[in-house]
Write a protein that holds these residues in place. Sequence first.
Motif, PDB file in Angstrom:
ATOM      1  N   LEU A 127       0.840  -1.196   0.000  1.00 23.69           N
ATOM      2  CA  LEU A 127       0.000   0.000   0.000  1.00 23.69           C
ATOM      3  C   LEU A 127       0.879   1.253   0.000  1.00 23.69           C
ATOM      4  O   LEU A 127       0.617   2.212   0.714  1.00 23.69           O
ATOM      5  N   GLN A 128       1.913   1.227  -0.808  1.00 21.71           N
ATOM      6  CA  GLN A 128       2.833   2.359  -0.883  1.00 21.71           C
ATOM      7  C   GLN A 128       2.291   3.430  -1.819  1.00 21.71           C
ATOM      8  O   GLN A 128       1.514   3.156  -2.725  1.00 21.71           O
ATOM      9  N   GLY A 129       2.708   4.654  -1.575  1.00 19.43           N
ATOM     10  CA  GLY A 129       2.318   5.747  -2.448  1.00 19.43           C
ATOM     11  C   GLY A 129       1.140   6.535  -1.925  1.00 19.43           C
ATOM     12  O   GLY A 129       0.304   6.022  -1.173  1.00 19.43           O
ATOM     13  N   GLN A 130       1.072   7.780  -2.330  1.00 21.28           N
ATOM     14  CA  GLN A 130       0.025   8.682  -1.863  1.00 21.28           C
ATOM     15  C   GLN A 130      -1.375   8.201  -2.245  1.00 21.28           C
ATOM     16  O   GLN A 130      -2.330   8.382  -1.488  1.00 21.28           O
ATOM     17  N   ALA A 131      -1.482   7.566  -3.389  1.00 22.79           N
ATOM     18  CA  ALA A 131      -2.795   7.104  -3.855  1.00 22.79           C
ATOM     19  C   ALA A 131      -3.382   6.026  -2.958  1.00 22.79           C
ATOM     20  O   ALA A 131      -4.607   5.846  -2.912  1.00 22.79           O
ATOM     21  N   MET A 132      -2.524   5.301  -2.222  1.00 23.82           N
ATOM     22  CA  MET A 132      -2.986   4.219  -1.367  1.00 23.82           C
ATOM     23  C   MET A 132      -3.102   4.629   0.099  1.00 23.82           C
ATOM     24  O   MET A 132      -3.437   3.809   0.951  1.00 23.82           O
ATOM     25  N   GLU A 133      -2.826   5.904   0.408  1.00 19.45           N
ATOM     26  CA  GLU A 133      -2.830   6.358   1.799  1.00 19.45           C
ATOM     27  C   GLU A 133      -4.195   6.181   2.453  1.00 19.45           C
ATOM     28  O   GLU A 133      -4.299   5.746   3.603  1.00 19.45           O
ATOM     29  N   GLY A 134      -5.257   6.527   1.729  1.00 14.97           N
ATOM     30  CA  GLY A 134      -6.606   6.395   2.283  1.00 14.97           C
ATOM     31  C   GLY A 134      -6.947   4.955   2.629  1.00 14.97           C
ATOM     32  O   GLY A 134      -7.526   4.674   3.679  1.00 14.97           O
ATOM     33  N   THR A 135      -6.569   4.036   1.743  1.00 15.76           N
ATOM     34  CA  THR A 135      -6.815   2.606   1.977  1.00 15.76           C
ATOM     35  C   THR A 135      -6.038   2.117   3.190  1.00 15.76           C
ATOM     36  O   THR A 135      -6.567   1.379   4.029  1.00 15.76           O
ATOM     37  N   TYR A 136      -4.787   2.550   3.286  1.00 19.92           N
ATOM     38  CA  TYR A 136      -3.936   2.162   4.417  1.00 19.92           C
ATOM     39  C   TYR A 136      -4.545   2.610   5.739  1.00 19.92           C
ATOM     40  O   TYR A 136      -4.659   1.824   6.689  1.00 19.92           O
TER      41      TYR A 136
END
Length: 233
Positions: A127-136
């Motif tokens: 879940l790396q990257g800014q796009a995956m921050e919400g999911t994380y």
Amino acid sequence: MKTSKAIEAINRNGSLLVFPIQNREEPKSLWSELYPKTKMKWEWDDSADSRVAKLWHLREELSRSKRVVYSKWYQGRATFFSREVFTYLTTLLGHTKGLTRESLSVLQMLEEESPLSTKALKKKCRLQGQAMEGTYQKLLKPLWTRGFIVGFGEVDEGAFPSLAIGATSLLFEDLWSEGQKFTSSEAFKRLENLLKTSPLVWKEVQKQLKLLNEIKPPVRKKKWVRGKDLYLD
């Protein structure tokens, strides 16, 4: 800033935020306990109040002291608990009911190795990257709320250090095991008494407990197999 004074304040109140919410009196915070009647300004430039930065560093020190427990708990904010309060909290909320497979997978990773830096955990979860921050954040939220994970120091990973996260069952094995010995009714009564001076925290505990109790078990579906009705999970 004395560590002992901060720990005494946390134990006396049962739970404290690190910083106040818009300088409100409630919920109580370490800032309001250490600097009563002093408004906090969230500034980090040269003119900023040095006590803000000092308290931020104290937060890191306290989180790995094992004398108190650190979590992102009250409305997702930095929150400290006394060891006793956190023990009963795990009795009431430490249940996997309703957790998604993804959240359980994150918990399993941390139960195998703790603590992990934020960067390392995201890498393991892919879940790396800014796009995956919400999911994380979405996957971790119920683990924080139910007491499955705690913050434990920081790891230097570049420009800013990141929070190290670990499974409660590993980092505070004694508290986790102790929490399993009580019934929900026992833990409820003891928490109610311990959080008398922290009414909004107690209210949040009740809210989370209500949400947990409202989760319904999954409906088991029937499937026809070789002439028999079988229930499949």
